[in-house]
Design an enzyme around this catalytic site. Structure first.
Site, PDB file in Angstrom:
ATOM      1  CG  HIS A   1      18.915   9.747  -6.370  1.00 44.23           C
ATOM      2  ND1 HIS A   1      19.365  10.937  -6.131  1.00 44.23           N
ATOM      3  CD2 HIS A   1      19.283   9.005  -7.461  1.00 44.23           C
ATOM      4  CE1 HIS A   1      20.683  10.922  -6.789  1.00 44.23           C
ATOM      5  NE2 HIS A   1      20.838   9.894  -7.626  1.00 44.23           N
TER       6      HIS A   1
ATOM      7  CG  HIS B   1      10.872   5.083  -7.917  1.00 40.13           C
ATOM      8  ND1 HIS B   1      10.635   4.933  -8.941  1.00 40.13           N
ATOM      9  CD2 HIS B   1      10.330   6.353  -7.783  1.00 40.13           C
ATOM     10  CE1 HIS B   1      10.134   5.734 -10.069  1.00 40.13           C
ATOM     11  NE2 HIS B   1      10.296   6.933  -9.464  1.00 40.13           N
TER      12      HIS B   1
ATOM     13  CG  HIS C   1       8.967  10.425  -5.723  1.00 46.66           C
ATOM     14  ND1 HIS C   1      10.121  10.919  -6.328  1.00 46.66           N
ATOM     15  CD2 HIS C   1       8.469   9.605  -6.745  1.00 46.66           C
ATOM     16  CE1 HIS C   1      10.564  10.479  -7.326  1.00 46.66           C
ATOM     17  NE2 HIS C   1       9.538   9.549  -7.710  1.00 46.66           N
TER      18      HIS C   1
ATOM     19  CG  HIS D   1       6.112   7.506  -9.523  1.00 43.98           C
ATOM     20  ND1 HIS D   1       7.131   8.460  -9.790  1.00 43.98           N
ATOM     21  CD2 HIS D   1       5.045   8.075  -9.443  1.00 43.98           C
ATOM     22  CE1 HIS D   1       6.567   9.576  -9.559  1.00 43.98           C
ATOM     23  NE2 HIS D   1       5.138   9.429  -9.383  1.00 43.98           N
TER      24      HIS D   1
ATOM     25  CB  THR E   1       9.555  13.082 -11.787  1.00 49.31           C
ATOM     26  OG1 THR E   1       9.776  11.843 -11.038  1.00 49.31           O
ATOM     27  CG2 THR E   1       8.084  13.082 -12.497  1.00 49.31           C
ATOM     28  CB  THR E   2      14.920  11.592 -11.320  1.00 50.32           C
ATOM     29  OG1 THR E   2      14.538  10.247 -12.124  1.00 50.32           O
ATOM     30  CG2 THR E   2      13.732  11.333 -10.035  1.00 50.32           C
TER      31      THR E   2
END
Length: 294
Positions: free
Chosen positions: A94, A119, A121, A145, A226-227
């Protein structure tokens, strides 16, 4: 069936049942994606919190912002010491993730929050607008993040993840600009984790280098992961000022990785791995700066 055989079968059944997890994950739990049949529109079917209240990310716009003079600059402890350690960089299908040393922690949140991982995005080459949070409706190119857990209350991030006051996340907006040598300490290793499940050790560096200028200026609100599973247990700190990376660095991030394993017959590029902004009703975002400051 002989009595002895019945007894043996019963014992075997008990052993099998005992080994089953008490709270099994949803059947499609590992399959969630950002688009398609397992995309974010269907997350709430397997993860009820994703359809609940206080979800993230959100749009940070003037109508919901309120200045709060009690928001103090955060203290970043153990960040420079991390330069002496090695980090593990992982493609989890992801995003690309860096495991952080536990002795890194934040001061200024009312409790001690120890580091867990960071991680990113991002979008894609056609639409390089992949930040999760937006400001006045505007996306940035990407978003970093840094995830922490409340170590005063919980022994690990995996236990804290669904608990009250469990997590804190620092969010950094990323925009296109000049080459960033600090971010390249991650990006230069992306080819080593091209496919899901791959990981590599990379030289440590000071994580504080990834923070923007004037980190004392930030937005603060209560929200969620957010996941999936989207637990509403996150204290968000979104830094006001973005960092810059070069066009080539952004393209490397947008083109290097796959959501699928190396031998998958249907490879999927890892692009547009950001969640859409969520409703933000009857909540306020507190800011540590006055709007006329810049």
């Amino acid at each position: 069936m002989p009595l002895r055989s019945l007894h043996a079968a019963a014992v075997l059944l008990l052993v099998v049942l005992k080994e089953q997890p008490s709270n099994p994950a949803p059947l499609n739990g590992s399959k969630w994606t950002y688009i398609g049949s397992d995309g974010e529109e269907s997350w709430s079917k397997s993860y009820p919190s994703c359809g609940g209240l206080t979800q993230s990310p959100i749009d940070l716009h003037d109508d919901i912002l309120q200045y709060n003079a009690s928001l103090v600059p955060l203290g970043f402890q153990g960040y420079s010491e991390s330069a002496n350690q090695q980090f593990v960089l992982t493609n989890n299908g992801h995003s690309v993730k860096v495991k952080l040393p536990k002795d890194m922690h934040i001061q200024g949140l009312g409790a001690r929050y120890n580091a867990s991982q960071l991680h990113l995005h991002w979008g894609d080459q056609k639409e390089p607008h992949g930040s999760e949070h937006t400001v006045g409706g505007k996306h940035f190119a990407a978003e970093l993040h840094m995830v922490y857990y409340n170590s005063d209350l919980y022994p690990s991030a995996s236990i804290a993840i669904d608990k009250p006051e469990g997590l804190a996340v620092l969010a950094v907006f990323i925009e296109m600009g000049s080459f960033n040598p600090s971010y390249d300490k991650i990006f230069s290793h992306l080819e080593d984790v091209k496919y899901k499940g791959q990981e590599v050790s990379i030289p440590g560096f000071s994580i504080e280098e990834l923070l923007p200028k004037r980190p004392e200026e930030y937005y603060r609100y209560q929200g969620s992961l957010t996941t999936p599973p989207c637990y509403p247990t996150v204290l968000w700190t979104v830094f006001r000022n973005p960092v810059e990376i070069s066009q080539q660095q952004l393209m490397d991030l947008e083109t290097a990785l796959y959501c699928t394993r190396v031998d998958d017959p249907s490879p999927r590029e890892m692009i547009n791995n950001f969640r859409q902004v969520q409703k933000f009703e009857e909540r306020l975002v507190y800011v540590s700066f006055r709007s006329e400051e810049k």
